[in-house]
Scaffold this active site. Structure first.
Site, PDB file in Angstrom:
ATOM      1  N   PRO A  11       0.792  -1.221   0.000  1.00 44.99           N
ATOM      2  CA  PRO A  11       0.000   0.000   0.000  1.00 44.99           C
ATOM      3  C   PRO A  11       0.831   1.281   0.000  1.00 44.99           C
ATOM      4  CG  PRO A  11      -0.866  -1.549   1.596  1.00 44.99           C
ATOM      5  CD  PRO A  11       0.406  -2.142   1.061  1.00 44.99           C
ATOM      6  N   ASN A  12       0.368   2.210  -0.784  1.00 43.34           N
ATOM      7  CA  ASN A  12       0.903   3.584  -0.849  1.00 43.34           C
ATOM      8  C   ASN A  12       2.254   3.708  -1.547  1.00 43.34           C
ATOM      9  OD1 ASN A  12      -1.323   4.818   0.583  1.00 43.34           O
ATOM     10  ND2 ASN A  12      -0.544   3.762   2.390  1.00 43.34           N
ATOM     11  N   ARG A  19       5.107  11.161  -2.132  1.00 39.32           N
ATOM     12  CA  ARG A  19       4.838  10.801  -0.729  1.00 39.32           C
ATOM     13  C   ARG A  19       6.097  11.006   0.113  1.00 39.32           C
ATOM     14  NH1 ARG A  19       4.469   4.644   1.432  1.00 39.32           N
ATOM     15  NH2 ARG A  19       3.982   5.149   3.601  1.00 39.32           N
ATOM     16  N   TYR A  24      11.318   9.032   1.696  1.00 39.48           N
ATOM     17  CA  TYR A  24      11.376   7.972   0.688  1.00 39.48           C
ATOM     18  C   TYR A  24      12.101   8.374  -0.600  1.00 39.48           C
ATOM     19  CZ  TYR A  24       7.849   5.952   3.768  1.00 39.48           C
ATOM     20  OH  TYR A  24       7.184   5.460   4.871  1.00 39.48           O
ATOM     21  N   ASN A  75       8.346  -5.313  -0.656  1.00 42.87           N
ATOM     22  CA  ASN A  75       8.204  -4.133   0.195  1.00 42.87           C
ATOM     23  C   ASN A  75       6.709  -4.028   0.478  1.00 42.87           C
ATOM     24  OD1 ASN A  75       7.988  -1.699   1.474  1.00 42.87           O
ATOM     25  ND2 ASN A  75       9.326  -0.593   0.067  1.00 42.87           N
ATOM     26  N   ALA A  78       3.142  -0.473   4.904  1.00 42.45           N
ATOM     27  CA  ALA A  78       2.690  -0.559   6.307  1.00 42.45           C
ATOM     28  C   ALA A  78       2.140  -1.940   6.663  1.00 42.45           C
ATOM     29  CB  ALA A  78       1.650   0.517   6.578  1.00 42.45           C
ATOM     30  N   HIS A  81       3.942  -4.121   9.171  1.00 35.55           N
ATOM     31  CA  HIS A  81       3.821  -3.981  10.624  1.00 35.55           C
ATOM     32  C   HIS A  81       2.515  -4.553  11.171  1.00 35.55           C
ATOM     33  CE1 HIS A  81       7.078  -1.393   9.551  1.00 35.55           C
ATOM     34  NE2 HIS A  81       6.284  -0.527   8.960  1.00 35.55           N
ATOM     35  N   ASP A  88       1.770 -15.379   6.906  1.00 42.56           N
ATOM     36  CA  ASP A  88       1.375 -16.788   6.732  1.00 42.56           C
ATOM     37  C   ASP A  88       1.524 -17.216   5.275  1.00 42.56           C
ATOM     38  OD1 ASP A  88       0.805 -17.210   9.391  1.00 42.56           O
ATOM     39  OD2 ASP A  88      -1.376 -17.137   9.156  1.00 42.56           O
ATOM     40  N   GLU A  99      12.844  -9.226   2.266  1.00 42.37           N
ATOM     41  CA  GLU A  99      12.041  -8.062   2.663  1.00 42.37           C
ATOM     42  C   GLU A  99      12.873  -6.811   2.409  1.00 42.37           C
ATOM     43  OE1 GLU A  99      10.923  -8.242   6.802  1.00 42.37           O
ATOM     44  OE2 GLU A  99      10.244  -6.158   6.832  1.00 42.37           O
ATOM     45  N   HIS A 101      12.955  -2.345   2.355  1.00 39.72           N
ATOM     46  CA  HIS A 101      12.367  -1.051   2.689  1.00 39.72           C
ATOM     47  C   HIS A 101      13.298   0.061   2.228  1.00 39.72           C
ATOM     48  CE1 HIS A 101       9.333  -2.964   5.150  1.00 39.72           C
ATOM     49  NE2 HIS A 101      10.298  -3.703   5.665  1.00 39.72           N
ATOM     50  N   SER A 103      13.164   3.200   3.612  1.00 36.19           N
ATOM     51  CA  SER A 103      13.582   3.833   4.869  1.00 36.19           C
ATOM     52  C   SER A 103      14.032   2.745   5.841  1.00 36.19           C
ATOM     53  CB  SER A 103      12.413   4.628   5.460  1.00 36.19           C
ATOM     54  OG  SER A 103      11.393   3.749   5.905  1.00 36.19           O
ATOM     55  N   ARG A 108      12.404   4.684  13.076  1.00 37.77           N
ATOM     56  CA  ARG A 108      11.244   5.574  12.944  1.00 37.77           C
ATOM     57  C   ARG A 108      10.258   5.350  14.104  1.00 37.77           C
ATOM     58  NH1 ARG A 108       9.092   5.173   7.031  1.00 37.77           N
ATOM     59  NH2 ARG A 108       7.907   6.995   7.778  1.00 37.77           N
ATOM     60  N   ARG A 112       6.518   1.044  13.769  1.00 35.79           N
ATOM     61  CA  ARG A 112       7.228   0.481  12.603  1.00 35.79           C
ATOM     62  C   ARG A 112       8.351  -0.470  13.016  1.00 35.79           C
ATOM     63  NH1 ARG A 112       5.430   3.789   8.218  1.00 35.79           N
ATOM     64  NH2 ARG A 112       4.916   5.879   8.942  1.00 35.79           N
TER      65      ARG A 112
HETATM   66  C1  DQA Z   1       8.321   1.323   3.928  1.00 33.95           C
HETATM   67  C2  DQA Z   1       8.352   1.532   5.449  1.00 33.95           C
HETATM   68  C3  DQA Z   1       6.979   1.322   6.046  1.00 33.95           C
HETATM   69  O1  DQA Z   1       7.006   1.559   7.443  1.00 33.95           O
HETATM   70  C4  DQA Z   1       5.986   2.288   5.432  1.00 33.95           C
HETATM   71  O2  DQA Z   1       4.689   2.047   5.932  1.00 33.95           O
HETATM   72  C5  DQA Z   1       5.993   2.238   3.944  1.00 33.95           C
HETATM   73  C6  DQA Z   1       7.294   2.220   3.268  1.00 33.95           C
HETATM   74  C7  DQA Z   1       9.699   1.673   3.295  1.00 33.95           C
HETATM   75  O3  DQA Z   1       9.921   1.262   2.167  1.00 33.95           O
HETATM   76  O4  DQA Z   1      10.517   2.361   3.915  1.00 33.95           O
HETATM   77  O5  DQA Z   1       4.970   2.322   3.292  1.00 33.95           O
HETATM   78  O6  DQA Z   1       8.050  -0.019   3.661  1.00 33.95           O
END
Ligand code: DQA
Length: 147
Positions: A11-12, A19, A24, A75, A78, A81, A88, A99, A101, A103, A108, A112
């Site tokens: 998401p996002n 953003r 980021y 990635n 959110a 978390h 699963d 995994e 990220h 950031s 943070r 997170r």
């Molecule tokens: C993220 C870190 C997450 O905490 C955040 O919700 C994101 C981006 C990152 O790539 O740093 O959406 O996954």
């Protein structure tokens, strides 16, 4: 054996570029995906990318990857978390799982600091901006045993 890497964006992440650029960066998701894909192609891999704002789409993509991909780079935004369901699903995938990220979530907000995914992946790369994706590809190559 498949040579496909499934690259998943939660998401996002479709909002990258506009953003919170101070966190980021200014690159768009398309730019991250293009760089990851060209690096993967140089090493003989193909990449399937999916971005979704919906948890179920990501879960189903992980399930489908059992038949199509040897590795998943995720990635989860959110959902990292919060989503035991995504954890699963990933636990049922026997291939390489990284995994990633942009950031460093550990540096943070406290919410997170937990990753539901950390325990079911091979490892986590976080905090290096766009380089995180390049390092994730290196990690896949490191874990990959050619057929
Ligand atoms: C993220 C870190 C997450 O905490 C955040 O919700 C994101 C981006 C990152 O790539 O740093 O959406 O996954």
């Amino acid at each position: 054996m498949s040579n496909q890497i499934l690259l998943l964006s939660g998401p996002n992440l479709d909002q990258l570029g506009i953003r919170s650029p101070e966190i980021y960066g200014t690159e768009t998701l398309a730019q991250h995906v293009t760089r990851f894909t060209s690096g993967a192609t140089e090493h003989g891999f193909t990449v399937q990318h999916l971005q979704s704002n919906f948890e179920g789409d990501l879960i189903e993509a992980v399930r489908d990857a059992r038949a199509t991909s040897f590795a998943i780079v995720i990635n989860a935004g959110a959902l990292t978390h919060t989503s035991w369901a995504l954890a699963d699903a990933l636990a049922t995938f026997d291939g390489i799982k990284i995994e990633v990220h942009l950031s460093n979530p550990a540096a943070r907000e406290p919410y997170r600091h937990v990753s539901t995914l950390a325990g079911v992946v091979d490892g986590t790369i976080a905090g290096f901006g766009s380089l995180s994706y390049t390092l994730a590809l290196d990690a896949v190559r490191h874990k990959h045993t050619p057929a």
